[in-house]
Write an enzyme that holds these catalytic residues in place. Structure first.
Site, PDB file in Angstrom:
ATOM      1  N   HIS A  59       2.213  12.636  -4.806  1.00 14.33           N
ATOM      2  CA  HIS A  59       1.241  11.699  -4.215  1.00 14.33           C
ATOM      3  C   HIS A  59       1.867  10.299  -4.117  1.00 14.33           C
ATOM      4  O   HIS A  59       1.841   9.661  -3.057  1.00 14.33           O
ATOM      5  CB  HIS A  59      -0.033  11.683  -5.074  1.00 14.33           C
ATOM      6  CG  HIS A  59      -1.037  10.636  -4.709  1.00 14.33           C
ATOM      7  ND1 HIS A  59      -2.299  10.937  -4.256  1.00 14.33           N
ATOM      8  CD2 HIS A  59      -0.974   9.276  -4.736  1.00 14.33           C
ATOM      9  CE1 HIS A  59      -2.951   9.826  -4.019  1.00 14.33           C
ATOM     10  NE2 HIS A  59      -2.182   8.790  -4.315  1.00 14.33           N
ATOM     11  N   GLU A  60       2.450   9.862  -5.219  1.00 10.91           N
ATOM     12  CA  GLU A  60       3.071   8.532  -5.232  1.00 10.91           C
ATOM     13  C   GLU A  60       4.245   8.468  -4.249  1.00 10.91           C
ATOM     14  O   GLU A  60       4.452   7.454  -3.587  1.00 10.91           O
ATOM     15  CB  GLU A  60       3.549   8.172  -6.636  1.00 10.91           C
ATOM     16  CG  GLU A  60       2.435   7.871  -7.626  1.00 10.91           C
ATOM     17  CD  GLU A  60       1.481   6.794  -7.144  1.00 10.91           C
ATOM     18  OE1 GLU A  60       1.876   5.940  -6.333  1.00 10.91           O
ATOM     19  OE2 GLU A  60       0.321   6.811  -7.570  1.00 10.91           O
ATOM     20  N   HIS A  63       3.236   7.570  -0.832  1.00  8.85           N
ATOM     21  CA  HIS A  63       3.132   6.107  -0.630  1.00  8.85           C
ATOM     22  C   HIS A  63       4.529   5.498  -0.507  1.00  8.85           C
ATOM     23  O   HIS A  63       4.790   4.675   0.360  1.00  8.85           O
ATOM     24  CB  HIS A  63       2.465   5.441  -1.840  1.00  8.85           C
ATOM     25  CG  HIS A  63       1.024   5.798  -2.033  1.00  8.85           C
ATOM     26  ND1 HIS A  63       0.087   5.717  -1.040  1.00  8.85           N
ATOM     27  CD2 HIS A  63       0.349   6.197  -3.145  1.00  8.85           C
ATOM     28  CE1 HIS A  63      -1.094   6.066  -1.516  1.00  8.85           C
ATOM     29  NE2 HIS A  63      -0.964   6.371  -2.787  1.00  8.85           N
TER      30      HIS A  63
HETATM   31 ZN   LIG Z   1      -2.500   6.768  -4.073  1.00 12.06          ZN
END
Ligand SMILES: [Zn+2]
Length: 257
Positions: A59-60, A63
């Site tokens: 998830h990170e 980003h």
């Molecule tokens: Zn996030």
């Protein structure tokens, strides 16, 4: 608080680090698994927490890679029991960029969930032994957690992903600092409500700690934006964008017969 960490390895230059308290979580989860199902239970518990936090890292990275695409430096990803946190060199001021960077995180969770759904639904592949049944349970648990993780992060509590999306939308109409002020204010009110609901309704104390943390992170980031408005534009800030998770509960599949 954030000083005690262990560096693991780098992914495209991004340092992955474990906060010391993360080891306590692993020990606790392992012990709970051992109590329920001996060494096998412990191994399953640690494996599923490992898989869960791997999804947090992915998830990170969603980003981070989007940020890197826009030329923004990423320092590290820190894993803590309440979730993962990525540190950036700067925040893009252009709302479309911030929107894309932010949406990339939850998008990874929904992509993982979709992938797991395709795998789990494929017919007759793991029907027979108890180990294989556990593998299906493992995949289901991970699927649900990813759906939960993706959705939960879209809650508009700044600086969670949903709060950043809210700020980016406000920033299309308001000056950036005003937009941040309103996103942080709405976020703080919602964080307090969420923490109270977590404590008194769900008795989910780790979730309450998480929202307390978010409350202060929102305030800290608002101040950073304000300081940058006053000082020169070259001032480098550490942008903290974190992912948050509901408290990891031992999944039902781990209670071995
Ligand atoms: Zn996030």
């Amino acid at each position: 608080m954030l000083g005690w960490s262990i560096n693991l390895f780098r992914i495209r230059g991004i340092q992955l680090a474990l906060h010391a308290s993360f080891l306590l979580l692993l020990a606790y989860v392992g012990w709970e698994g051992w109590r329920d199902g001996g060494w096998e239970g412990a191994a399953w518990s640690v494996a599923i927490i490992g898989a869960f936090f791997t999804c947090v890292v992915l998830h990170e990275l969603g980003h981070c890679f989007t940020a890197m695409h826009f030329g923004i430096g990423v320092r590290r990803i820190l894993l803590m029991p309440i979730g993962g946190m990525a540190e950036f060199d700067s925040i893009p001021r252009e709302p479309p960029r911030e929107l894309l960077m932010t949406l990339a995180g939850p998008a990874v969770n929904f992509a993982i969930a979709a992938l797991l759904w395709v795998i789990v639904r494929s017919p007759g592949r793991w029907a027979f032994s108890s180990y294989e049944a556990n593998a299906v349970g493992f995949a289901h648990t991970l699927l649900h957690w990813n759906l939960l993780m993706g959705t939960f992060n879209l809650v508009p509590v700044f600086p969670m992903d949903g709060g950043r999306i809210f700020r980016a939308l406000l920033a299309t109409r308001l000056p950036y600092l005003r937009a941040t002020f309103w996103a942080a204010t709405v976020g703080k009110v919602l964080a307090v409500i969420a923490a109270l609901v977590a404590i008194f309704w769900f008795h989910a104390y780790l979730t309450a700690v998480l929202f307390a943390f978010i409350f202060f992170a929102g305030e800290t980031e608002y101040r950073a934006v304000k300081r940058r408005e006053i000082e020169d534009a070259h001032w480098r800030e550490v942008m903290v964008r974190f992912y948050a998770t509901p408290p990891p509960e031992p999944p039902p599949l781990l209670t071995t017969p």
